[in-house]
Design an enzyme around this catalytic site. Sequence first.
Site, PDB file in Angstrom:
ATOM      1  N   GLY A 113       0.743  -1.358   0.125  1.00 36.22           N
ATOM      2  CA  GLY A 113      -0.007  -0.038   0.000  1.00 36.22           C
ATOM      3  C   GLY A 113       0.847   1.240  -0.034  1.00 36.22           C
ATOM      4  N   THR A 136       1.688   3.092  -2.077  1.00 30.95           N
ATOM      5  CA  THR A 136       1.094   4.206  -3.171  1.00 30.95           C
ATOM      6  C   THR A 136       0.191   4.864  -2.606  1.00 30.95           C
ATOM      7  OG1 THR A 136       1.446   2.522  -5.144  1.00 30.95           O
ATOM      8  CG2 THR A 136       0.276   4.601  -5.534  1.00 30.95           C
ATOM      9  N   HIS A 168      12.281   1.414  -0.077  1.00 25.24           N
ATOM     10  CA  HIS A 168      12.277  -0.045   0.341  1.00 25.24           C
ATOM     11  C   HIS A 168      13.441  -0.473   0.790  1.00 25.24           C
ATOM     12  CE1 HIS A 168       8.409  -0.159  -1.873  1.00 25.24           C
ATOM     13  NE2 HIS A 168       8.955  -0.251  -3.033  1.00 25.24           N
ATOM     14  N   GLY A 220      -7.149  -3.637  -3.792  1.00 27.33           N
ATOM     15  CA  GLY A 220      -7.262  -3.137  -2.711  1.00 27.33           C
ATOM     16  C   GLY A 220      -8.041  -3.630  -1.575  1.00 27.33           C
TER      17      GLY A 220
HETATM   18  P1  A3P Z   1      -3.708  -5.463  -4.269  1.00 28.03           P
HETATM   19  O1  A3P Z   1      -2.722  -5.908  -5.480  1.00 28.03           O
HETATM   20  O2  A3P Z   1      -3.897  -6.418  -3.279  1.00 28.03           O
HETATM   21  O3  A3P Z   1      -4.951  -4.887  -4.716  1.00 28.03           O
HETATM   22  P2  A3P Z   1       2.120  -0.752  -3.406  1.00 28.03           P
HETATM   23  O4  A3P Z   1       1.868   0.571  -3.468  1.00 28.03           O
HETATM   24  O5  A3P Z   1       3.141  -0.860  -2.055  1.00 28.03           O
HETATM   25  O6  A3P Z   1       2.666  -1.251  -4.754  1.00 28.03           O
HETATM   26  O7  A3P Z   1       1.120  -1.630  -2.902  1.00 28.03           O
HETATM   27  C1  A3P Z   1      -0.053  -1.930  -3.927  1.00 28.03           C
HETATM   28  C2  A3P Z   1      -1.557  -2.617  -3.294  1.00 28.03           C
HETATM   29  O8  A3P Z   1      -2.119  -1.490  -2.548  1.00 28.03           O
HETATM   30  C3  A3P Z   1      -2.198  -3.329  -4.288  1.00 28.03           C
HETATM   31  O9  A3P Z   1      -2.849  -4.020  -3.635  1.00 28.03           O
HETATM   32  C4  A3P Z   1      -3.133  -1.979  -4.608  1.00 28.03           C
HETATM   33  O10 A3P Z   1      -4.456  -2.422  -5.196  1.00 28.03           O
HETATM   34  C5  A3P Z   1      -3.245  -1.314  -3.317  1.00 28.03           C
HETATM   35  N1  A3P Z   1      -3.733   0.182  -3.333  1.00 28.03           N
HETATM   36  C6  A3P Z   1      -3.215   1.196  -4.091  1.00 28.03           C
HETATM   37  N2  A3P Z   1      -3.743   2.301  -3.998  1.00 28.03           N
HETATM   38  C7  A3P Z   1      -4.627   2.188  -3.076  1.00 28.03           C
HETATM   39  C8  A3P Z   1      -5.527   3.050  -2.466  1.00 28.03           C
HETATM   40  N3  A3P Z   1      -5.502   4.322  -2.874  1.00 28.03           N
HETATM   41  N4  A3P Z   1      -6.155   2.563  -1.606  1.00 28.03           N
HETATM   42  C9  A3P Z   1      -6.408   1.173  -0.941  1.00 28.03           C
HETATM   43  N5  A3P Z   1      -5.387   0.261  -1.635  1.00 28.03           N
HETATM   44  C10 A3P Z   1      -4.506   0.905  -2.512  1.00 28.03           C
END
Ligand code: A3P
Length: 304
Positions: free
Chosen positions: A50, A52, A111, A270
């Site tokens: 999460g 992002t 990271h 998400g």
């Molecule tokens: P999923 O693949 O389980 O849907 P990162 O940002 O660390 O790469 O993580 C990506 C994960 O965060 C993905 O999970 C993505 O869908 C979720 N994600 C991205 N934006 C989000 C938001 N605004 N709210 C909730 N979850 C989010």
Amino acid sequence: SSMTKFHQHLRCYHGFWFRPEFVLLGAMAAQDHFVPRSSDILICTPPKVGTTWLKALAFATLNRNDQPCRQSLLLSHNPHICVPSLEYNLYGERRLPELTAVPSPRLLSTHIPYQLFPSSWVSSGFKIVYLCRNPKDTFVSYWHFINKITGEESYHDSLDDVFNSFLKGVHLAGPLWDHVLGYWNASLVNPHNVLFMRYEELKSDPFVRLRRLAEFMQCPFSEEEERQGVLEKILDMCSLESMRNLDVNKNGHTIKHSFKFKNDAFFRKGKVGDWVNFLTPEMAERLDQLMEQKLHNCGLSFND
Ligand code: A3P
């Protein structure tokens, strides 16, 4: 061997797995050249927990009262551009960025595991916001993501192969348990400078966690802002639906060396608990047990 196509490019550096030709070089350049300020705020995460979302929330919160309002940059830029990463965006590909002109507080991300922080970083007093997530969902998100890489490289790695690799700790910035443990222990030693959060808490208690984040970043919401619904606006602006539907995230690309991602790769489902749709009960049990064993007696658990 059981190495996946993606993972055969990883190399172990002081106990952690990296892509040597760019992520690791960027991380090493950052170790050598990044000079933290005590006012810096560093968003630290393993991939796919999460990051992002947290970047968007922190950026929107920190810049909510700027004139002209920098917060609105989030409407035209991917959060990874608004909050650059030390090893990819800033020090990646042998760049040495000029960061001294950036006004405080600087909001950055990484990271890089805490265990690899130079002692000068640890003593700088900068603030760390750490986010982690249930390892089963982290893994499922990771598997989807590496198969979305396009460009010079692309992968079609099976879930089973990536899973077996993950259990050995061989994945980007892995082993996950050591990544989490490094920051967990740091948060125990220094609770004022390390805020430890979980994706699941952000989902279930967004207002509480956003308030806490703002306090930690030393820009707490005033009563007036609470009354005016400023928190709601930020949470709406940063929701998965809103972010996904922005033109930049629907149609834009993020290029990292030979990797190419469509920005929409950062926005999938998400959901909490999506792992049930991908892991067998036996796989779930194996990962749970492994994490339990690795986190034994440290006061941290991912068991629901
Ligand atoms: P999923 O693949 O389980 O849907 P990162 O940002 O660390 O790469 O993580 C990506 C994960 O965060 C993905 O999970 C993505 O869908 C979720 N994600 C991205 N934006 C989000 C938001 N605004 N709210 C909730 N979850 C989010």
